[in-house]
Design a protein around this motif. Structure first.
Motif, PDB file in Angstrom:
ATOM      1  N   ALA A   1       4.079   2.991  -3.926  1.00 38.01           N
ATOM      2  CA  ALA A   1       3.295   1.769  -3.772  1.00 38.01           C
ATOM      3  C   ALA A   1       3.759   0.773  -4.823  1.00 38.01           C
ATOM      4  O   ALA A   1       4.269   1.150  -5.883  1.00 38.01           O
ATOM      5  CB  ALA A   1       1.801   2.048  -3.938  1.00 38.01           C
ATOM      6  N   ALA A   2       3.611  -0.509  -4.522  1.00 36.06           N
ATOM      7  CA  ALA A   2       3.920  -1.586  -5.464  1.00 36.06           C
ATOM      8  C   ALA A   2       2.621  -2.258  -5.867  1.00 36.06           C
ATOM      9  O   ALA A   2       1.797  -2.613  -5.006  1.00 36.06           O
ATOM     10  CB  ALA A   2       4.872  -2.600  -4.850  1.00 36.06           C
TER      11      ALA A   2
ATOM     12  N   PRO B   1       0.827  -1.207   0.000  1.00 35.44           N
ATOM     13  CA  PRO B   1       0.000   0.000   0.000  1.00 35.44           C
ATOM     14  C   PRO B   1       0.863   1.260   0.000  1.00 35.44           C
ATOM     15  O   PRO B   1       2.036   1.239   0.404  1.00 35.44           O
ATOM     16  CB  PRO B   1      -0.800  -0.126   1.299  1.00 35.44           C
ATOM     17  CG  PRO B   1      -0.763  -1.578   1.642  1.00 35.44           C
ATOM     18  CD  PRO B   1       0.567  -2.070   1.162  1.00 35.44           C
ATOM     19  N   PRO B   2       0.318   2.362  -0.447  1.00 35.35           N
ATOM     20  CA  PRO B   2       1.080   3.605  -0.473  1.00 35.35           C
ATOM     21  C   PRO B   2       1.708   3.916   0.884  1.00 35.35           C
ATOM     22  O   PRO B   2       1.063   3.801   1.926  1.00 35.35           O
ATOM     23  CB  PRO B   2       0.030   4.649  -0.856  1.00 35.35           C
ATOM     24  CG  PRO B   2      -0.957   3.878  -1.679  1.00 35.35           C
ATOM     25  CD  PRO B   2      -1.024   2.525  -1.037  1.00 35.35           C
ATOM     26  N   ARG B   3       2.983   4.306   0.832  1.00 37.35           N
ATOM     27  CA  ARG B   3       3.737   4.622   2.042  1.00 37.35           C
ATOM     28  C   ARG B   3       4.755   5.683   1.698  1.00 37.35           C
ATOM     29  O   ARG B   3       5.189   5.821   0.543  1.00 37.35           O
ATOM     30  CB  ARG B   3       4.434   3.372   2.582  1.00 37.35           C
ATOM     31  CG  ARG B   3       5.394   2.740   1.584  1.00 37.35           C
ATOM     32  CD  ARG B   3       6.038   1.492   2.127  1.00 37.35           C
ATOM     33  NE  ARG B   3       6.958   0.919   1.144  1.00 37.35           N
ATOM     34  CZ  ARG B   3       7.700  -0.152   1.360  1.00 37.35           C
ATOM     35  NH1 ARG B   3       7.660  -0.771   2.534  1.00 37.35           N
ATOM     36  NH2 ARG B   3       8.493  -0.616   0.419  1.00 37.35           N
TER      37      ARG B   3
ATOM     38  N   SER C   1       5.845  -0.386  -9.937  1.00 38.96           N
ATOM     39  CA  SER C   1       5.734   0.524  -8.797  1.00 38.96           C
ATOM     40  C   SER C   1       5.316   1.901  -9.281  1.00 38.96           C
ATOM     41  O   SER C   1       5.542   2.274 -10.432  1.00 38.96           O
ATOM     42  CB  SER C   1       7.058   0.614  -8.035  1.00 38.96           C
ATOM     43  OG  SER C   1       7.347  -0.598  -7.361  1.00 38.96           O
ATOM     44  N   ILE C   2       4.728   2.657  -8.376  1.00 38.45           N
ATOM     45  CA  ILE C   2       4.378   4.046  -8.636  1.00 38.45           C
ATOM     46  C   ILE C   2       4.945   4.898  -7.521  1.00 38.45           C
ATOM     47  O   ILE C   2       5.166   4.428  -6.399  1.00 38.45           O
ATOM     48  CB  ILE C   2       2.846   4.249  -8.738  1.00 38.45           C
ATOM     49  CG1 ILE C   2       2.154   3.778  -7.436  1.00 38.45           C
ATOM     50  CG2 ILE C   2       2.286   3.523  -9.958  1.00 38.45           C
ATOM     51  CD1 ILE C   2       0.681   4.150  -7.349  1.00 38.45           C
ATOM     52  N   ILE C   3       5.192   6.163  -7.824  1.00 41.35           N
ATOM     53  CA  ILE C   3       5.681   7.070  -6.798  1.00 41.35           C
ATOM     54  C   ILE C   3       5.193   8.483  -7.117  1.00 41.35           C
ATOM     55  O   ILE C   3       5.211   8.909  -8.280  1.00 41.35           O
ATOM     56  CB  ILE C   3       7.205   7.031  -6.658  1.00 41.35           C
ATOM     57  CG1 ILE C   3       7.665   7.872  -5.461  1.00 41.35           C
ATOM     58  CG2 ILE C   3       7.907   7.444  -7.945  1.00 41.35           C
ATOM     59  CD1 ILE C   3       9.102   7.633  -5.051  1.00 41.35           C
ATOM     60  N   ALA C   4       4.725   9.162  -6.092  1.00 44.09           N
ATOM     61  CA  ALA C   4       4.377  10.578  -6.190  1.00 44.09           C
ATOM     62  C   ALA C   4       5.445  11.339  -5.427  1.00 44.09           C
ATOM     63  O   ALA C   4       5.608  11.131  -4.221  1.00 44.09           O
ATOM     64  CB  ALA C   4       2.993  10.847  -5.597  1.00 44.09           C
ATOM     65  N   ARG C   5       6.149  12.178  -6.108  1.00 47.75           N
ATOM     66  CA  ARG C   5       7.256  12.897  -5.485  1.00 47.75           C
ATOM     67  C   ARG C   5       6.774  14.238  -4.947  1.00 47.75           C
ATOM     68  O   ARG C   5       5.857  14.840  -5.492  1.00 47.75           O
ATOM     69  CB  ARG C   5       8.389  13.086  -6.499  1.00 47.75           C
ATOM     70  CG  ARG C   5       9.094  11.750  -6.786  1.00 47.75           C
ATOM     71  CD  ARG C   5      10.104  11.862  -7.875  1.00 47.75           C
ATOM     72  NE  ARG C   5      10.941  10.662  -7.907  1.00 47.75           N
ATOM     73  CZ  ARG C   5      11.713  10.334  -8.921  1.00 47.75           C
ATOM     74  NH1 ARG C   5      11.760  11.091  -9.993  1.00 47.75           N
ATOM     75  NH2 ARG C   5      12.445   9.234  -8.868  1.00 47.75           N
ATOM     76  N   PRO C   6       7.426  14.693  -3.871  1.00 50.89           N
ATOM     77  CA  PRO C   6       7.013  15.972  -3.275  1.00 50.89           C
ATOM     78  C   PRO C   6       7.145  17.118  -4.270  1.00 50.89           C
ATOM     79  O   PRO C   6       8.006  17.098  -5.128  1.00 50.89           O
ATOM     80  CB  PRO C   6       8.001  16.146  -2.106  1.00 50.89           C
ATOM     81  CG  PRO C   6       8.506  14.786  -1.801  1.00 50.89           C
ATOM     82  CD  PRO C   6       8.506  14.044  -3.109  1.00 50.89           C
TER      83      PRO C   6
END
Length: 253
Positions: free
Chosen positions: A237-238, A227-229, A248-253
């Motif tokens: 998240a994977a 889950p998103p962390r 995988s996905i990632i939202a960067r600041p």
């Protein structure tokens, strides 16, 4: 179109027995549009686009029993030389370099721990046209039970220089190519990842909102593995797509 420097991940594509399903799932998830290769021999290979720029691809598997998988491609000036270096470093040449029409020359290899990766020697097609923006590839990371062996192997093949940094539960390695860290490596991870996965290269896509994207993936028939962390680089998240391919996905600041 500008190219990607040799030794840098330049492309990712999905090999899947459910190409039609992938062409439904990923456009719904990432807002991609698709462009199908016109050659019959390409088997319906589809290039996914964001705002008209190529970001990834998908096609049929090389063999009927191949599990669905996202593959990392590393740019090279000489795919045949890369194959020679892979064998000399103890890896395997799974598919000898060959020309992909007039687009480029590629080969498929495995490192000594079994992680599969590809190289791309560009011709007309230089690689992805967009990176680090929502819906595009933003990172590639090797998950390996033999980090010391991987350090020796990838330095011989691509000239990468490993840089270790402490992380929770172990050590994270950055692969430096010239002035930049171009990819990473971690030990096998628990916390939701299947315990029986062999060494593998993971492909990460940038998103605007990791929580919303993970939830949407589940609505579309995918699976949330992790889950998103929050991690140091952003909120990650994977996921698995409906056919089982891990990404995988990632939202960067």
């Amino acid at each position: 179109m500008s190219g990607v420097e040799p030794g840098t991940p330049c492309w990712a594509d999905l090999a899947t027995s459910d190409l039609a399903g992938a062409k439904r799932f990923y456009p719904e998830l990432f807002g991609w549009t698709g462009r199908v290769a016109p050659q019959p021999e390409a088997g319906g290979y589809t290039t996914f686009l964001v705002d008209g720029r190529a970001v990834a691809g998908a096609g049929p598997p090389a063999t009927p029993d191949q599990v669905p998988i996202w593959s990392t491609y590393v740019a090279t000036d000489d795919a045949d030389l890369a194959a020679t270096r892979v064998e000399a470093a103890g890896g395997q040449v799974l598919v000898s370099p060959f020309d992909v029409f007039d687009q480029g020359r590629m080969g498929v290899f495995a490192d000594p721990a079994g992680a599969v990766f590809s190289v791309w020697q560009p011709m007309r097609m230089r690689g992805a046209e967009l990176f680090n923006a929502p819906g595009s590839m933003c990172w590639n990371e090797l998950v390996s039970p033999d980090p010391e062996g991987a350090k020796a192997f990838y330095e011989l093949v691509f000239g990468w220089h490993p840089e270790d940094r402490p992380m929770d539960g172990g050590t994270w390695t950055g692969w430096r190519c010239g002035a930049r860290i171009v990819a990473g490596m971690t030990p096998p991870l628990g916390d939701g990842y299947p315990a029986d996965l062999p060494a593998y290269w993971s492909v990460w896509f940038a998103v605007a909102d990791a929580d919303a994207t993970a939830a949407r993936a589940a609505e579309l028939g995918g699976t949330i593995l992790v889950p998103p962390r929050d991690i140091a680089q952003g909120r990650q998240a994977a996921l698995r797509d409906p056919a089982g391919a891990l990404f995988s996905i990632i939202a960067r600041p």
